[in-house]
Design a protein around this motif. Structure first.
Motif, short mmCIF file in Angstrom:
data_model
loop_
_atom_site.label_atom_id
_atom_site.label_comp_id
_atom_site.label_asym_id
_atom_site.label_seq_id
_atom_site.Cartn_x
_atom_site.Cartn_y
_atom_site.Cartn_z
N CYS A 38 -84.25 41.38 63.38
CA CYS A 38 -83.44 41.08 62.34
C CYS A 38 -84.34 41.40 60.82
CB CYS A 38 -82.89 39.87 61.99
SG CYS A 38 -81.68 39.59 63.41
N ALA A 39 -85.67 41.00 60.91
CA ALA A 39 -86.43 41.24 59.71
C ALA A 39 -86.71 42.80 59.52
CB ALA A 39 -87.86 40.54 60.08
N MET A 40 -86.66 43.31 60.43
CA MET A 40 -86.91 45.03 60.31
C MET A 40 -85.73 45.61 59.82
SD MET A 40 -88.95 45.79 63.89
CE MET A 40 -88.95 47.53 63.57
N LEU A 41 -84.50 45.01 60.07
CA LEU A 41 -83.24 45.55 59.48
C LEU A 41 -83.20 45.31 57.83
CD1 LEU A 41 -80.59 44.78 62.28
CD2 LEU A 41 -81.51 47.06 61.77
N PHE A 42 -83.61 44.29 57.24
CA PHE A 42 -83.38 43.73 56.07
C PHE A 42 -84.85 44.06 55.14
CE2 PHE A 42 -79.23 43.09 56.59
CZ PHE A 42 -79.17 42.48 57.92
N PRO A 43 -85.20 45.00 54.65
CA PRO A 43 -86.54 44.97 53.92
C PRO A 43 -86.23 44.52 52.41
CG PRO A 43 -85.61 47.22 54.08
CD PRO A 43 -84.69 46.34 55.07
N GLY A 44 -87.31 44.27 51.71
CA GLY A 44 -87.05 44.05 50.44
C GLY A 44 -86.37 45.01 49.51
N LYS A 45 -85.54 44.52 48.42
CA LYS A 45 -84.66 45.04 47.51
C LYS A 45 -83.51 45.89 48.46
CE LYS A 45 -86.51 44.26 43.63
NZ LYS A 45 -85.83 43.41 42.79
N ALA A 46 -83.08 45.23 49.26
CA ALA A 46 -81.94 45.88 50.12
C ALA A 46 -80.40 45.77 49.28
CB ALA A 46 -81.68 45.27 51.48
N GLU A 47 -80.50 45.04 48.27
CA GLU A 47 -79.37 44.84 47.49
C GLU A 47 -79.09 46.39 47.02
OE1 GLU A 47 -82.51 43.95 44.66
OE2 GLU A 47 -82.11 43.54 46.79
N ALA A 48 -79.58 47.21 46.61
CA ALA A 48 -79.26 48.66 45.95
C ALA A 48 -80.54 49.53 45.99
CB ALA A 48 -79.09 48.22 44.37
N ASN A 49 -80.04 50.76 46.23
CA ASN A 49 -81.02 51.75 46.31
C ASN A 49 -81.72 52.18 44.92
OD1 ASN A 49 -78.81 53.23 48.88
ND2 ASN A 49 -80.94 52.47 49.21
N VAL A 50 -80.76 51.86 44.11
CA VAL A 50 -81.18 52.27 42.51
C VAL A 50 -80.59 51.17 41.62
CG1 VAL A 50 -80.76 53.58 40.49
CG2 VAL A 50 -81.23 54.78 42.65
N VAL A 51 -81.74 50.58 40.75
CA VAL A 51 -81.56 49.54 40.01
C VAL A 51 -81.80 50.01 38.57
CG1 VAL A 51 -81.92 47.14 39.27
CG2 VAL A 51 -81.95 47.55 41.55
N CYS A 52 -80.79 49.95 37.63
CA CYS A 52 -81.21 50.01 36.23
C CYS A 52 -80.66 48.99 35.36
CB CYS A 52 -80.06 51.37 35.80
SG CYS A 52 -80.30 52.85 36.60
N LEU A 53 -81.76 48.73 34.49
CA LEU A 53 -81.68 47.61 33.67
C LEU A 53 -81.83 47.79 31.97
CD1 LEU A 53 -83.96 45.02 35.73
CD2 LEU A 53 -81.31 45.29 35.81
N MET A 54 -81.17 47.38 31.24
CA MET A 54 -81.22 47.52 29.71
C MET A 54 -82.43 47.05 29.15
SD MET A 54 -80.93 46.04 26.48
CE MET A 54 -80.05 44.35 26.92
N ASP A 55 -83.32 47.48 28.31
CA ASP A 55 -84.54 47.17 27.85
C ASP A 55 -84.39 46.70 26.33
OD1 ASP A 55 -86.29 47.94 29.98
OD2 ASP A 55 -86.25 49.82 29.33
N ASN A 56 -83.39 47.61 25.62
CA ASN A 56 -83.10 46.92 24.33
C ASN A 56 -81.70 47.74 23.75
OD1 ASN A 56 -83.90 45.87 21.62
ND2 ASN A 56 -83.64 48.08 20.89
N ALA A 57 -81.09 47.02 23.08
CA ALA A 57 -79.71 47.86 22.47
C ALA A 57 -79.59 47.11 21.23
CB ALA A 57 -78.68 47.49 23.57
N ALA A 58 -79.43 48.12 20.32
CA ALA A 58 -79.07 47.54 18.86
C ALA A 58 -78.81 48.68 17.86
CB ALA A 58 -80.05 46.57 18.34
N MET A 59 -78.52 48.47 17.02
CA MET A 59 -78.22 49.42 15.73
C MET A 59 -78.15 48.83 14.41
SD MET A 59 -75.53 52.21 14.73
CE MET A 59 -74.12 51.37 14.45
N ASP A 60 -79.19 49.13 13.66
CA ASP A 60 -79.21 48.45 12.28
C ASP A 60 -78.95 49.44 11.19
OD1 ASP A 60 -80.18 47.01 10.14
OD2 ASP A 60 -81.94 46.40 10.71
#
Length: 327
Positions: free
Chosen positions: A26-48
């Motif tokens: 079972c451990a071999m079937l579920f390696p780390g970060k199994a929730e998504a193949n690609v993860v995109c996160l926002m670093d900054n978002a603004a306009m002045d």
């Protein structure tokens, strides 16, 4: 000395061995970060906007690949819901109890509004390799809409539940989707800032053309117009100064063919015989200028030009008048 031997049935040892093997499997079937193949996160978002009526901003992101397969996909940004009292079609900047309409766009020419039905998009390519990341920015643009009467101050607005995602098969922007691989994005708040100041604009609405006048025919007159646009409630004073620097509005037109004659003229407000319009105005005093109070819209003022004597060498005569708005 006698020792008692404890014996286990053979099948109990087999039971333990099977349980241990199953746990490892079972451990071999579920390696780390199994929730998504690609993860995109926002670093900054603004306009002045700063103190300008137009501006630009970015949504900065980092995408990470958690597989050994290279990934290429359309990253999208849904702008989300405008803050109160804005609507989906008309976002609004707010400063206390004061409001001003603005709009966001996909292009620097401000021709394509960024709407809920039209998300921003960019192509992202990530090499294969667990933990491989790429970073980038998605630009967007904004404009404070004209013909308003905003009160000066610091204004803010937000887009809530903006979404960093990928386009699904239906063309919708989703922060969590399966597009041939598992993708995970992020919802975030996009902030918009602006500083509205007492800024006036001046436009000269054509020249004062006295037309064709016979030499020595006596006096002549003409009219021009200037337009002033100042924020609502902003008091201002307008001064006019001919190129010779006379603060009483008495100017000199010179010929265009190089003859030495000078055609004197006088600047006046209201009418050809109205008050002299010169350049002794200041922020605190109208002097011999013209005063007004801003409405946020264009306000037009006629400038009358009178020539007392046309007894000069026939020629085309001209001069330039400087317009100053004190506020």
């Amino acid at each position: 000395m006698q020792h008692d031997l404890v014996r286990y049935p053979a099948n109990s040892l087999l039971q333990v061995a099977i349980t241990l093997l199953a746990a490892v499997f079972c451990a071999m079937l579920f390696p780390g970060k199994a929730e998504a193949n690609v993860v995109c996160l926002m670093d900054n978002a603004a306009m002045d906007f700063g103190t300008s009526s137009v501006g630009s901003g970015t949504i900065d992101y980092t995408c990470t690949n958690y597989s050994t397969t290279p990934r290429s996909f359309a990253l999208c940004v849904d702008r989300g819901r405008p803050s109160w009292p804005g609507s989906r079609s008309q976002p609004v900047l707010r400063s206390g109890g004061f409001f001003v309409d603005y709009q966001v766009y996909e292009d620097p020419a401000l021709s394509q509004p960024w709407t809920p039905a039209q998300p921003l998009t960019t192509t992202v390519v990530i090499p294969g390799g667990i933990g491989t990341s790429v970073s980038g920015s998605v630009p967007f643009y904004g404009a404070i809409l004209p013909n308003q009467s905003p009160t000066p101050g610091s204004y803010t607005a937000f887009f809530y539940n903006a979404e960093l995602g990928t386009l699904n098969n239906g063309g919708q922007c989703q922060s969590n989707a399966n597009v041939g691989f598992s993708f995970s994005g992020q919802r975030f708040t996009l902030s918009i800032l602006a500083t509205l100041v007492n800024e006036c604009q001046i436009i000269a609405l054509g020249n004062a053309d006295l037309g064709a006048v016979s030499a020595g025919a006596g006096s002549a007159s003409g009219i021009a117009s200037i337009s002033v646009n100042c924020p609502n409630g902003t008091a201002y004073n307008i001064g006019l100064q001919p190129s010779n620097g006379d603060v009483a509005g008495l100017g000199e037109m010179t010929g265009t063919t190089g003859n030495g004659d000078v055609l004197l003229y006088q600047l006046r407000s209201a009418s050809p015989t109205g008050p002299i319009w010169g350049d002794t105005a200041s922020v605190s005093s109208v002097g011999n200028g013209v005063t007004g109070t801003g409405t946020g819209f264009d306000q037009n003022y006629p400038v009358h030009v009178t020539v007392p004597d046309t007894n000069v060498t026939p020629d085309s005569y001209r001069d330039t008048v400087r317009v100053t708005v004190h506020f």
